[in-house]
Design a protein around this motif. Structure first.
Motif, PDB file in Angstrom:
ATOM      1  N   VAL A 154       0.839  -1.198   0.000  1.00 32.98           N
ATOM      2  CA  VAL A 154       0.000   0.000   0.000  1.00 32.98           C
ATOM      3  C   VAL A 154       0.875   1.250   0.000  1.00 32.98           C
ATOM      4  O   VAL A 154       0.681   2.174  -0.794  1.00 32.98           O
ATOM      5  N   THR A 155       1.863   1.276   0.896  1.00 29.59           N
ATOM      6  CA  THR A 155       2.785   2.412   0.961  1.00 29.59           C
ATOM      7  C   THR A 155       3.483   2.626  -0.367  1.00 29.59           C
ATOM      8  O   THR A 155       3.591   3.749  -0.869  1.00 29.59           O
ATOM      9  N   ARG A 156       3.945   1.534  -0.945  1.00 32.49           N
ATOM     10  CA  ARG A 156       4.701   1.629  -2.196  1.00 32.49           C
ATOM     11  C   ARG A 156       3.826   2.150  -3.336  1.00 32.49           C
ATOM     12  O   ARG A 156       4.275   2.971  -4.140  1.00 32.49           O
ATOM     13  N   ARG A 157       2.581   1.685  -3.411  1.00 31.55           N
ATOM     14  CA  ARG A 157       1.721   2.128  -4.501  1.00 31.55           C
ATOM     15  C   ARG A 157       1.426   3.623  -4.390  1.00 31.55           C
ATOM     16  O   ARG A 157       1.343   4.327  -5.400  1.00 31.55           O
ATOM     17  N   VAL A 158       1.251   4.122  -3.169  1.00 35.53           N
ATOM     18  CA  VAL A 158       1.030   5.552  -2.984  1.00 35.53           C
ATOM     19  C   VAL A 158       2.255   6.343  -3.436  1.00 35.53           C
ATOM     20  O   VAL A 158       2.155   7.296  -4.213  1.00 35.53           O
ATOM     21  N   LEU A 159       3.423   5.952  -2.954  1.00 30.64           N
ATOM     22  CA  LEU A 159       4.647   6.692  -3.259  1.00 30.64           C
ATOM     23  C   LEU A 159       4.988   6.641  -4.743  1.00 30.64           C
ATOM     24  O   LEU A 159       5.320   7.661  -5.358  1.00 30.64           O
ATOM     25  N   GLU A 160       4.919   5.457  -5.328  1.00 32.47           N
ATOM     26  CA  GLU A 160       5.211   5.339  -6.755  1.00 32.47           C
ATOM     27  C   GLU A 160       4.154   6.040  -7.595  1.00 32.47           C
ATOM     28  O   GLU A 160       4.446   6.555  -8.680  1.00 32.47           O
ATOM     29  N   GLY A 161       2.923   6.067  -7.095  1.00 26.90           N
ATOM     30  CA  GLY A 161       1.864   6.737  -7.825  1.00 26.90           C
ATOM     31  C   GLY A 161       2.102   8.218  -8.003  1.00 26.90           C
ATOM     32  O   GLY A 161       1.705   8.807  -9.013  1.00 26.90           O
TER      33      GLY A 161
END
Length: 318
Positions: A162-169
């Motif tokens: 979840v954290t990664r998808r937000v940041l990469e998004g």
């Protein structure tokens, strides 16, 4: 009919749930490759909030090429007026036209994000698309203290997804390291090979990932109410580099932001966050407000984050 929005052969959106209006085709958020979108403006209105974005593919930037409209509807638009983005229709047979392939770095279908339920992916991507700032100049490294070696599934990785998808998004580059996959001796010196150890992978990890990063995230499971042994090891090894200077003659962690992600099917999230964030602050990281994210299930034996509907599939806890 299935509609597809393309720019120079790259598929930006594809789905049957579209609405044609005013020269645009509006796609449902789960059908859009948000990786290519860079927000440029946000406009509130009585009907909701709309955000315009550029489409970026490699060195190509299509200016003002699309629109995200939030409540009461949340859709993405592409049309002949949107910076060269081309909507095309095809028969709903499920077969692609000859010569039409996904680019190698395209966002995979939602169903492949097995650690994040589709509804959560949709929510995250909608929020990302409505963001007004791109953070493609930021680099993030996550040190995952799970005790499970790759490729065994990790509940901590599940929450990190979840954290990664937000940041990469929003454009940030994210690298995740499972510490257990490396040989990292205990100690508070930069290179433990100089202190009797035959092998030490941490100096290479530090130079290639930690040193160039802007944000360092420590991630840990909870065992016996506390952080994992590998997470504590990471803190000690980071401490070993805190006396080094960067290229500008500043202490090594000057200007870097620290944060923590924690998961466990027992209590201890706030306790772990307090210890981990204090340690990062003490060795020189900047700790902004609310940089701890954790999920805890009921204390004692029971399901963990990825196990049932009370964890990853529960919007309130995720």
């Amino acid at each position: 009919m299935t509609m597809r929005a393309e720019l120079e052969g790259t598929v930006l959106a594809e789905g049957e749930d579209t609405v044609a209006r005013g020269g645009f085709h509006y796609f449902a958020p789960q059908d859009v490759a948000f990786r290519y979108l860079r927000p440029v403006s946000l406009r509130p209105s009585l009907r909701g909030t709309s955000a315009r974005f550029d489409v970026c593919i490699g060195g190509t930037r299509a200016v003002d090429a699309g629109l995200v409209h939030r409540p009461p509807t949340m859709v993405v638009a592409a049309g002949q007026r949107t910076g060269g983005v081309r909507p095309t229709g095809r028969r709903p047979s499920g077969r692609r036209r000859a010569g039409s392939v996904n680019p190698p770095d395209a966002v995979p279908p939602v169903k492949e994000h097995h650690m994040i339920p589709a509804s959560v992916v949709t929510f995250i991507d909608a929020e990302v698309a409505a963001a007004t700032t791109s953070y493609d100049d930021l680099r993030v490294v996550v040190l995952n203290g799970t005790l499970k070696r790759s490729p065994e599934p990790s509940h901590t990785d599940g929450l990190l997804a979840v954290t990664r998808r937000v940041l990469e998004g929003v454009g940030a580059q994210v690298d995740v390291v499972r510490l257990v996959d490396h040989v990292i001796p205990p100690g508070v010196r930069p290179d433990m090979r100089e202190h009797g150890w035959e092998r030490d992978d941490f100096p290479d990890l530090y130079r290639s990932l930690v040193e160039p990063s802007d944000i360092v995230v420590l991630a840990t499971p909870i065992w016996l109410g506390d952080q994992s042994s590998l997470t504590r090891l990471a803190i000690e090894r980071l401490y070993g580099w805190s006396g080094e200077l960067n290229a500008d003659g500043q202490w090594s962690y000057y200007g870097k932001v620290g944060g923590v992600v924690i998961t466990g099917n027992e209590d201890g999230g706030e306790h772990c966050a307090a210890q981990m964030l204090y340690a990062l602050s003490h060795i020189g990281f900047t700790i902004p407000p609310q940089v701890d994210a954790f999920w805890n299930g009921e204390a004692g034996p029971g399901p963990s984050y990825l196990d049932d509907d009370r964890g990853a599939r529960n919007h309130w806890t995720t």
